[in-house]
Scaffold this active site. Structure first.
Site, PDB file in Angstrom:
ATOM      1  N   SER A   1       0.819  -1.208   0.000  1.00 20.41           N
ATOM      2  CA  SER A   1       0.000   0.000   0.000  1.00 20.41           C
ATOM      3  C   SER A   1       0.851   1.254   0.000  1.00 20.41           C
ATOM      4  O   SER A   1       0.326   2.333  -0.242  1.00 20.41           O
ATOM      5  CB  SER A   1      -0.952   0.046   1.201  1.00 20.41           C
ATOM      6  OG  SER A   1      -0.680  -0.921   2.139  1.00 20.41           O
TER       7      SER A   1
ATOM      8  N   HIS B   1      -3.166  -3.374  -5.695  1.00 19.71           N
ATOM      9  CA  HIS B   1      -3.475  -2.923  -4.339  1.00 19.71           C
ATOM     10  C   HIS B   1      -4.942  -3.207  -4.037  1.00 19.71           C
ATOM     11  O   HIS B   1      -5.836  -2.480  -4.462  1.00 19.71           O
ATOM     12  CB  HIS B   1      -3.154  -1.426  -4.222  1.00 19.71           C
ATOM     13  CG  HIS B   1      -3.391  -0.875  -2.852  1.00 19.71           C
ATOM     14  ND1 HIS B   1      -3.866   0.385  -2.619  1.00 19.71           N
ATOM     15  CD2 HIS B   1      -3.209  -1.432  -1.633  1.00 19.71           C
ATOM     16  CE1 HIS B   1      -3.965   0.579  -1.318  1.00 19.71           C
ATOM     17  NE2 HIS B   1      -3.576  -0.503  -0.701  1.00 19.71           N
TER      18      HIS B   1
ATOM     19  N   GLU C   1      -6.513  -0.987  -6.957  1.00 22.43           N
ATOM     20  CA  GLU C   1      -5.659  -0.026  -7.659  1.00 22.43           C
ATOM     21  C   GLU C   1      -4.584  -0.855  -8.350  1.00 22.43           C
ATOM     22  O   GLU C   1      -3.808  -1.549  -7.693  1.00 22.43           O
ATOM     23  CB  GLU C   1      -4.983   0.932  -6.666  1.00 22.43           C
ATOM     24  CG  GLU C   1      -5.855   2.100  -6.227  1.00 22.43           C
ATOM     25  CD  GLU C   1      -5.102   3.028  -5.268  1.00 22.43           C
ATOM     26  OE1 GLU C   1      -5.107   4.240  -5.501  1.00 22.43           O
ATOM     27  OE2 GLU C   1      -4.518   2.545  -4.286  1.00 22.43           O
TER      28      GLU C   1
ATOM     29  N   ASN D   1      -4.640   6.239  -0.933  1.00 17.48           N
ATOM     30  CA  ASN D   1      -4.025   6.522   0.368  1.00 17.48           C
ATOM     31  C   ASN D   1      -3.484   7.940   0.424  1.00 17.48           C
ATOM     32  O   ASN D   1      -3.510   8.585   1.464  1.00 17.48           O
ATOM     33  CB  ASN D   1      -2.904   5.521   0.662  1.00 17.48           C
ATOM     34  CG  ASN D   1      -3.466   4.228   1.245  1.00 17.48           C
ATOM     35  OD1 ASN D   1      -4.637   4.171   1.629  1.00 17.48           O
ATOM     36  ND2 ASN D   1      -2.658   3.191   1.291  1.00 17.48           N
TER      37      ASN D   1
END
Ligand code: NAD
Length: 673
Positions: free
Chosen positions: A407, A428, A440, A478
């Site tokens: 991540s 991800h 992702e 994120n």
């Protein structure tokens, strides 16, 4: 010459009119124009006694949603008045032959025909209310005339589709046939010759004595509901008109409600989400390599979920961890999860056994040797991951795709630990990986088109929405969410309590407030990620919480203190946080946190980490609990007006220069203007 979207031929005196507008026969304006012309030709051709209307592969998936925003959806020839009206007034009967799908406007078109025939497995329905709007081409008026109010309410309110067989039982179609066109031609000829009565739904009464009471009761239920969409409310009003007013008046009411609704932010956001997700589902997978077996390294939280998702998609999977205990625990927990899925009716007993039989567990990384796709999901620690990638490189077959679920680590660095960086890609997943729809897909500097396409295609095969991101800290989601969390933490410094911030954002629609999220993830996790980065005073209270060992749910205490069935704000936070003040209202709390996402999104787009604003919004809605009915942070900002957004940010720069609006927002402002 572009192919005509409608074909006509004459069969035994019946004009067979076929919609051929791939992929799903949307009733876009060019289709409506050509369809109307074909109907007019049939009406004026003496060799034609009746019409059968059908579609190549499927009947029609309905309106072209993009046309609602361009205004073309309601331009002539309209479906609701001009085409449906023409079918009603034609001197010749018409029969709809539905081979696969008649949804939304597609079903409304079929309802304007004199009769309908469906294949047994066809899907018929009016899903508009699930997309934030309502049927607008006569669906609320003709459907209850075909199947009664009670069933029409069910189909319109839930938006569910029914099979051809169920449609026949309900009276929505006149016949079910494996060859719907053949049967429709037969019925059309029979009706034209007078051996069968021609029906026009507009002339049929709604003969249920309890019709008005049923609608009333549905309206009361919806009035009490916090979650019922504006589309459902409007559809009920249109149904009310169907039972209380003449047909044409009901139709006019439906259209008025439909137009009102179509301009509302909720409906616009729903259409936008639908179109964005459709494009995420269709991401280009042309170069994808076949994946017949997979391997997952790391049998922790994520590894288990990813392995389950692969097994659900029918891909035999090897799951590797360092100890026999770890893989045994993983297998046992996955089996329990599959049992729960059986008890909920999601998978059959047989499917559960098949899936477990396709799971191989191992403690030796050599188990990756046969896999076409290897997904690494070990601890988020660079040294560990570098070792693991070197080991995968030593054992995986040439040409296998090597993916990482990291991540936050730099994918290019991981790729460099292998002799084949072109085969390395990021995948991800989000937790729980077998449930959350977002992946992702991260493209490294050297990732090949085939590796990227294989990751995208596999994500799609797993039923996920794949959004491509370039390498950069936190990728798309994120990074943007971090800006939001940072802003929530800055509010603590302004004397706002964490529970107030959570409440304000949850009331606005976030699935979970920022401090609840932090407690769930574990406050130590972002703290760990912050080590090594330049100190940022925004996090000083978050650091203080971690220093006290208040990691969150896993330690029973974080921003909240957890007991068996409750969570209360941690009282000792009073010693950590500045004195509470009431100077900032809920609206400002929301604006500060959400606009922080918008400003970071601008940077993410400008840097090319995300290719398209719709990708940003898909990530935030599906990975981070951003309210779907608001479309996504970028869409929301666009609806508010980028000029307002920019002005607001500028006002805050007086106290905090980091609020400087990103230049890309000015560009978006110019586009919107
Ligand atoms: P976890 O601690 O639950 O599991 C990691 C597993 O990897 C453990 O079972 C461990 O024994 C195993 N492992 C460690 N070294 C290994 C090795 N050399 N060979 C084989 N197995 C090894 O961690 P997690 O939460 O599942 O996270 C895994 C990865 O997924 C991390 O990169 C994390 O950043 C990422 N991720 C986590 C989440 C989340 O919400 N937990 C979400 C997205 C991505």
């Amino acid at each position: 010459m572009p192919q005509s979207p409608v074909h006509s031929e004459i069969r035994d005196g019946v004009a067979l009119i076929t919609l051929a507008h791939p992929p799903v026969n949307t009733l876009s304006r060019p289709v409506r124009r050509t369809l109307l012309a074909a109907l007019e030709d049939a009406e004026h051709d003496d060799a034609v006694r009746a019409v059968v209307l059908t579609g190549a592969r499927m009947f029609s998936a309905g309106a072209d949603l993009a046309e609602f925003d361009s205004g073309e959806g309601l331009a002539e020839p309209t479906l609701h008045l001009t085409i449906a009206g023409f079918l009603d007034e034609m001197s010749k009967p018409s029969v709809a032959a539905i081979a696969a799908v008649a949804l939304g406007g597609g079903l409304e078109l079929a309802l304007a025909c004199s009769a309908r025939v469906a294949a047994p497995g066809a899907r018929l329905g009016l899903p508009e209310t699930t997309l934030g709007f309502m049927p607008g081409a006569g669906g609320t008026q003709r459907l209850p005339r075909a199947i009664g109010i009670e069933r029409a309410l069910d189909l319109i309110v839930t938006g569910r589709a029914i099979s051809g067989v169920e449609a026949k039982d309900a009276g929505l179609v006149d016949a079910v046939a494996d060859d719907p066109i053949g049967e429709a031609v037969r019925i059309a000829a029979e009706t034209a010759s007078g051996r069968r009565t021609r029906r026009r739904l507009r002339d049929e009464p709604i003969a249920e004595p309890l019709a008005a009471a049923l609608i009333d009761s549905a309206r009361r239920t919806v009035a009490r509901s916090r979650t019922a969409s504006a589309g459902v409310r409007a559809a009920l009003e249109a149904l009310q008109a169907a039972v209380s007013a003449p047909f044409d008046e009901g139709l006019a009411t439906e259209l008025r409600l439909f137009i009102d609704l179509a301009g509302q932010p909720e409906a616009r956001a729903a259409r936008y989400r639908f179109l964005s997700e459709r494009s995420a589902r269709r991401a280009d997978a042309a170069d994808a390599l076949p994946v017949t077996t997979a391997a997952v390294i790391g049998a922790g939280t994520m590894g288990r979920g990813i392995a389950l998702a692969l097994l659900h998609a029918g891909i035999p999977t090897a799951l590797v961890d360092t100890t026999a205990e770890a893989v045994a625990a993983a297998r046992e927990q996955m089996a329990r999860q599959l049992e729960r899925a059986v008890s909920r009716g999601r998978v059959s007993e047989q499917q559960m056994h098949d899936r477990l039989a396709q799971l191989r567990t191992a403690t030796d990384i050599a188990a990756v040797a046969e896999a076409d796709l290897v997904i690494e999901a070990v601890y988020e620690n660079l040294a560990v991951k570098l070792d693991v990638f070197a080991a995968i490189d030593a054992h995986a077959r040439a040409g296998a795709i090597l993916a990482s679920n990291t991540s936050s680590l730099d994918l290019d660095v991981l790729a460099a630990a292998t002799s084949r960086p072109a085969d390395v890609v990021g995948m991800h997943f989000f937790s729980p990986a077998d449930v959350m729809r977002l992946v992702e897909v991260v493209q490294g500097r050297l990732t090949s088109p085939a590796a990227l396409a294989t990751a995208v295609a596999t994500a799609k095969r797993l039923g996920k929405l794949a959004v491509v991101a370039q390498v950069g800290p936190g990728f798309i989601g994120n990074r943007i969410f971090d800006a939001y969390l940072r802003q929530a933490n800055l509010l603590l410094g302004m004397g706002v309590r964490p529970e107030r911030i959570d409440r304000a954002l949850e009331a606005w629609g976030m699935a979970m407030g920022p401090f609840r999220v932090l407690d769930l993830v574990g406050n130590d996790v972002p703290w760990q990620a912050r080590q090594g980065a330049p100190a940022d005073p925004a996090w000083r209270w978050a650091d203080a919480v971690v220093e006290r060992g208040w990691y969150g749910r896993k330690t029973g205490r974080g921003w909240y203190t957890y007991s068996e069935d409750a969570a209360v704000p941690t009282p000792e936070l009073a010693d950590v946080l500045p004195a509470a003040t009431a100077g900032i209202d809920d609206d400002e709390i929301v604006q500060r946190c959400v606009l922080a996402m918008v400003n970071e999104a601008a940077a993410v787009l400008e840097e090319g980490i995300a290719a398209d604003p719709a990708d940003v919004d898909t990530v935030m809605v599906h990975g981070y609990g951003f309210p779907a009915h608001r479309g996504g942070p970028w869409f929301w900002a666009g609806l508010r007006g980028m000029d307002r957004v920019v002005r607001q940010m500028r006002r805050w720069t007086a106290d905090d220069p980091s609020w400087q609006p990103h230049p890309a927002l000015y560009a978006a402002e110019a586009v919107n203007a």
